[in-house]
Design an enzyme around this catalytic site. Structure first.
Site, PDB file in Angstrom:
ATOM      1  N   SER A  46      -1.221  -4.422  -6.469  1.00 61.00           N
ATOM      2  CA  SER A  46      -1.240  -5.773  -7.030  1.00 61.00           C
ATOM      3  C   SER A  46      -1.687  -6.774  -5.976  1.00 61.00           C
ATOM      4  O   SER A  46      -1.284  -6.689  -4.805  1.00 61.00           O
ATOM      5  CB  SER A  46       0.153  -6.155  -7.543  1.00 61.00           C
ATOM      6  N   SER A  54       8.149   6.399 -12.258  1.00 64.18           N
ATOM      7  CA  SER A  54       8.233   6.668 -13.696  1.00 64.18           C
ATOM      8  C   SER A  54       9.669   6.966 -14.106  1.00 64.18           C
ATOM      9  O   SER A  54      10.528   7.328 -13.289  1.00 64.18           O
ATOM     10  CB  SER A  54       7.332   7.849 -14.062  1.00 64.18           C
ATOM     11  N   GLY A  58       0.818  -1.206   0.000  1.00 67.51           N
ATOM     12  CA  GLY A  58       0.000   0.000   0.000  1.00 67.51           C
ATOM     13  C   GLY A  58       0.853   1.258   0.000  1.00 67.51           C
ATOM     14  O   GLY A  58       1.014   1.908   1.045  1.00 67.51           O
ATOM     15  N   TYR A  59       1.408   1.590  -1.153  1.00 70.11           N
ATOM     16  CA  TYR A  59       2.253   2.779  -1.276  1.00 70.11           C
ATOM     17  C   TYR A  59       1.559   3.867  -2.101  1.00 70.11           C
ATOM     18  O   TYR A  59       1.198   4.909  -1.602  1.00 70.11           O
ATOM     19  CB  TYR A  59       3.584   2.411  -1.943  1.00 70.11           C
ATOM     20  N   SER A  60       1.383   3.617  -3.412  1.00 69.58           N
ATOM     21  CA  SER A  60       0.899   4.659  -4.328  1.00 69.58           C
ATOM     22  C   SER A  60      -0.522   5.099  -4.005  1.00 69.58           C
ATOM     23  O   SER A  60      -1.349   4.311  -3.548  1.00 69.58           O
ATOM     24  CB  SER A  60       0.947   4.155  -5.762  1.00 69.58           C
ATOM     25  N   GLU A  82      14.422  -4.032  -4.300  1.00 72.22           N
ATOM     26  CA  GLU A  82      14.048  -4.417  -5.652  1.00 72.22           C
ATOM     27  C   GLU A  82      15.259  -4.586  -6.559  1.00 72.22           C
ATOM     28  O   GLU A  82      15.138  -5.027  -7.691  1.00 72.22           O
ATOM     29  CB  GLU A  82      13.090  -3.382  -6.244  1.00 72.22           C
ATOM     30  N   GLU A 106      10.728   9.513 -15.659  1.00 69.66           N
ATOM     31  CA  GLU A 106      11.054  10.905 -15.365  1.00 69.66           C
ATOM     32  C   GLU A 106      11.534  11.069 -13.925  1.00 69.66           C
ATOM     33  O   GLU A 106      12.514  11.786 -13.654  1.00 69.66           O
ATOM     34  CB  GLU A 106       9.826  11.795 -15.616  1.00 69.66           C
TER      35      GLU A 106
END
Length: 398
Positions: A171, A378, A135-137, A253, A380
């Site tokens: 996810s 992203s 539960g991050y974004s 990661e 960027e």
């Protein structure tokens, strides 16, 4: 570092191959190759059963060191962890549904959790019994994670916290038993201050709602998650220290998990090359050059992953790795349909007998990999991190 395979690795490979041959049978064999990024909706039931089978065999938490051994499972060197991933790929085993718990949550608890937290959560992950989601974004706080607005207040009656807010792109949220949540526990705080890393059970009817997000590939592996006073039972790393814990988790990661990911990439590339050869597209010099470039770039990614395994404290490593594999996988998806020519743009022969949105493997790869340069930070944002934190360039105006 020396990353060659030695006699111990050969023995470990023989053990892993024999175990997989004996256990990857019946329904597990029928589910071969199911699941994974872009296909997480496939065969959840049998893949959960496979997770428990792996736990009974002692194959979860190979990189946990003594903590894995304390749970009754094997401990393995870096090379042996790669050997295990290679053998799973060779056997075409069902994709893991417990990877978030094993590779993200567990190492975070080992580094930042209390003994009580490790005793509570590690054995259940090691047995393949409890699944986790991240539960991050949030809307408006994806790549800019420090902008999270989900808030948590102390639960005066039962202890812990009560969490309210929204997470997105989560996810496996429909199937997970637990979620680790980055939430703001200090009212009035901003950016990376006042955040905490909380552990929230997902089975809270009326307090947690999961809404699948339908993607252009037709699948719904990502979800929105709404928390309405949901109870968080544990706080990892101490209240207000969530940013440091969250950044430590994201650093996981890289390394072995990146090498494991590349094994799957190699298998996908092999299928694209085979399609190009079988269909004759390989005779096109432009497509042939692009296929060779994909192979060369995959080797470069492997060498970069090996380099980062042998170094410590490289602040650019996670961002460089994300830039490399995100763009590479997106280009592979484009090649997967291009090598098939016009056939890559039409549905399967039995379209009418299937879902009106049926896709073949190459088409699903093409559509899903459009997201690879966005989720997880992203391109960027990754370039900004490298520019500001490594090269010392001026910060982007806010």
């Amino acid at each position: 570092m020396d990353f060659t395979f030695g006699p111990d690795d050969a023995a470990f490979r023989a053990e892993a191959r024999a175990w997989l041959a004996a256990h990857l049978v019946g329904a597990y064999a029928e589910a071969a190759g199911t699941g994974g990024p872009g296909s997480e909706h496939e065969g959840i039931g049998i893949r959960r059963a496979w997770e428990r089978e792996l736990g009974r065999g002692g194959w979860i938490g190979l990189g946990w060191g003594d903590h894995g051994a304390d749970c009754g499972n094997r401990r393995a060197s870096l090379t042996q962890q790669v050997v295990w991933a290679e053998e799973c790929a060779r056997a075409d085993a069902p994709a893991r549904v417990g990877h978030i718990g094993e590779n993200l949550l567990a190492p975070t608890l080992i580094a930042h959790g209390t003994d009580a937290q490790r005793r509570r959560f590690l054995p259940a992950v090691a047995r393949g019994e409890e699944l986790w989601c991240q539960g991050y974004s949030e809307p408006g706080a994806g790549s800019d994670l420090a902008a999270v607005r989900t808030a948590a207040v102390p639960d005066a009656d039962r202890g812990g916290h009560r969490v309210s807010g929204q997470k997105i792109w989560t996810s496996l949220a429909k199937d997970a038993d637990w979620c680790f949540v980055l939430a703001r526990t200090e009212p009035g705080s901003s950016r990376h201050h006042g955040l905490s890393f909380l552990l929230v059970p997902m089975d809270q009817p009326g307090r947690i709602e999961v809404r699948p997000i339908r993607q252009m590939s037709g699948t719904s592996e990502f979800n929105e998650v709404f928390f309405d006073g949901a109870r968080a039972e544990e706080c990892v790393g101490g209240e207000g220290n969530g940013w440091a814990v969250a950044m430590g988790l994201l650093a996981l990661e890289r390394g072995v998990s990146t090498l494991v990911q590349q094994i799957g990439f190699a298998a996908e590339l092999e299928r694209v090359v085979r399609a190009a050869v079988d269909g004759g597209a390989v005779t096109d010099p432009v497509l042939r050059e692009r296929l060779v470039r994909q192979w060369a770039e995959l080797q470069t990614m492997r060498w970069n992953a090996l380099r980062t395994l042998g170094s410590t404290g490289d602040p650019a490593a996670p961002s460089v790795a994300k830039l490399l594999w995100g763009g590479w996988h997106k280009r592979l998806g484009e090649l997967a349909v291009e090598v098939r020519g016009a056939a890559g743009a039409v549905g399967p022969d039995d379209w009418s007998a299937r879902s009106p949105y049926a896709l073949d493997e190459a088409q699903r790869l093409f559509l899903f990999t459009r997201s690879d340069t966005i989720y997880g930070g992203s391109d960027e944002i990754q370039r900004n991190i490298i520019a500001e934190r490594v090269l010392g360039l001026p910060r982007e105006p806010r």
